[in-house]
Enzyme design. Sequence first.
Site, short mmCIF file in Angstrom:
data_model
loop_
_atom_site.label_atom_id
_atom_site.label_comp_id
_atom_site.label_asym_id
_atom_site.label_seq_id
_atom_site.Cartn_x
_atom_site.Cartn_y
_atom_site.Cartn_z
N ALA A 27 52.16 119.65 6.47
CA ALA A 27 52.97 119.15 5.35
C ALA A 27 53.21 117.66 5.59
CB ALA A 27 54.30 119.90 5.26
N PRO A 86 79.33 76.61 15.15
CA PRO A 86 80.70 76.28 15.53
C PRO A 86 81.00 76.42 17.02
CG PRO A 86 80.61 78.47 14.63
CD PRO A 86 79.23 77.92 14.50
N ASP A 139 76.36 66.08 20.30
CA ASP A 139 77.74 65.76 19.92
C ASP A 139 78.73 66.35 20.92
OD1 ASP A 139 77.27 64.22 17.75
OD2 ASP A 139 77.80 65.72 16.24
N LYS A 157 81.69 61.54 19.87
CA LYS A 157 82.71 60.58 19.44
C LYS A 157 84.08 61.20 19.71
CE LYS A 157 79.83 59.26 15.50
NZ LYS A 157 79.18 60.51 15.09
N GLY A 193 77.51 69.80 16.09
CA GLY A 193 78.31 71.00 15.88
C GLY A 193 78.34 71.36 14.41
N GLY A 194 78.39 72.66 14.12
CA GLY A 194 78.41 73.10 12.73
C GLY A 194 77.09 72.85 12.04
N ASP A 195 77.15 72.27 10.84
CA ASP A 195 75.95 71.96 10.06
C ASP A 195 75.83 70.45 9.95
OD1 ASP A 195 73.90 73.09 7.85
OD2 ASP A 195 74.80 71.21 7.16
N MET A 201 88.66 68.12 10.29
CA MET A 201 89.15 66.95 11.03
C MET A 201 90.47 66.44 10.47
SD MET A 201 85.42 65.06 11.30
CE MET A 201 85.02 65.41 9.58
N GLY A 260 87.32 77.59 16.61
CA GLY A 260 86.78 78.74 15.90
C GLY A 260 85.50 79.27 16.50
#
Length: 481
Positions: free
Chosen positions: A44, A225, A248, A270, A302-304, A387, A416
């Site tokens: 089957a 993040p 960064d 920075k 960092g981030g986008d 920021m 975060g």
Amino acid sequence: MNHFPLFADLKGRTAVVVGAGLVAERKIVLLRAAGARVVVSARAAHPQVLARAQAGEIDLRLGDFDPALLDEAWLVVAATSDREQNRRVAAAAGMRRLFCNVVDDPELSSVQVPAIVDRAPITIAISSGGAAPVIARRLRERIESLFDPALGALAALAQRKRPAIRQALPQLRARRAFYDWLLDGPVLGALRRGRAAEAESLLGRALSTRTPPPEGKVLLVGAGPGDPGLLTLRGLRALNEADVILADRLVSPAILAMARRDAQVIDVGKAPGGPHESTQARIHALMVSHARQGRCVVRLKGGDPMVFGRGGEELQHLKRHGIAYEVVPGITAALACGAYAGIPLTHRDHAQSLTLSTAHRRADASGPGRPGAMRDGADDRTRVYYMGVERLPELRARLLAEGHAPGLPCALVENGSRPEQRTLHATLGSVAEEARRHAIRSPALIIVGETAALGMDLAWFGETLHTAAAGQPAEPQQTAA
């Protein structure tokens, strides 16, 4: 080595699968992808297998297994739930000196089906010899992340151009250098962007000069993040391509640890209150200088990179100086902080729009900036400020002047997605004082709007600080992570 690795050419050749359940269906998919003519024998069949037979993709023989089916086979797969049946299939294959894979039964198998990373015509196979297939699959997942999906197209292009490459570069050392350039240079980037004609043209020009120029490039990479698990696969590959990394301040050490070991890492962070413009000029100079020396430069942010990361300014500078570049997006802080704090940035009942703003502007920019005043008293928007911790009193005054209520929920998400994350819940009227009392420091994100209050109930990561003004006890609560 317990098993000898092989890659079998099954194009147009018969492979017999005994069994027609979902396990057999997975093997059928692999065999068809390799170009095999698949004959399936079973009493089957699962509806998916039946559908393949009706579409003419496989030859389905319903009924008892007939060993004569193997007379024309090159490979046999036993995939029934009956071990005795599988044993009979393996014995019949052995009598005919055919390799037989018995699914999940290495004792009966004469050949193993590996975990596969497919970048056709490049194929990477990982096998544990049937001892630990789960480990092989986990290894495949890790290896999958390291290899660019465009590598298959690059290998196919190199295969088509192989005679021309051999003719133009008869010396083995020169050919090796050329293939290194193919992997590291602009041809792969063009294929990644779907520009096959451009890739072929680049290869042709390099062959005509017989010495491909050392073309450097800059990759603007979003590191996310902080949680290294949120780095994209393309971002990870970029870190492993890099000759130079301009990092960064907010890029976490855990992410830098994933980079190519011999890459030169330069800290271009920075500090808050520091000479930002002079530092940015240094970053511009470093990107151009290293790229012009033929290096792959990763500008790691960092981030986008395109959300408050000065990515646009850096692309403009690279464009003016004729430097090739690519952008690898990252998860921006607003998305990550909201998710890790249990705060939905949009919600059908509370927020139908979302605004991302920054408290930092050029020193010569005029005006305080208006992130969006209320319209007709409505407050159906979530506002996220980057920021802005040091400017909380001014931000509060501006929002109150725009007509927002002092009781409007606010949340501050510090660090975060990192292990040390803290989320402070307050109101617009109390947020500046509460941030000072709890010593909230950068990096921290400010979320203003009705959705911010949902995090008091939905938080799942890090420490949550509920203030009395926000309607909760003032003591911190540790959420599961």
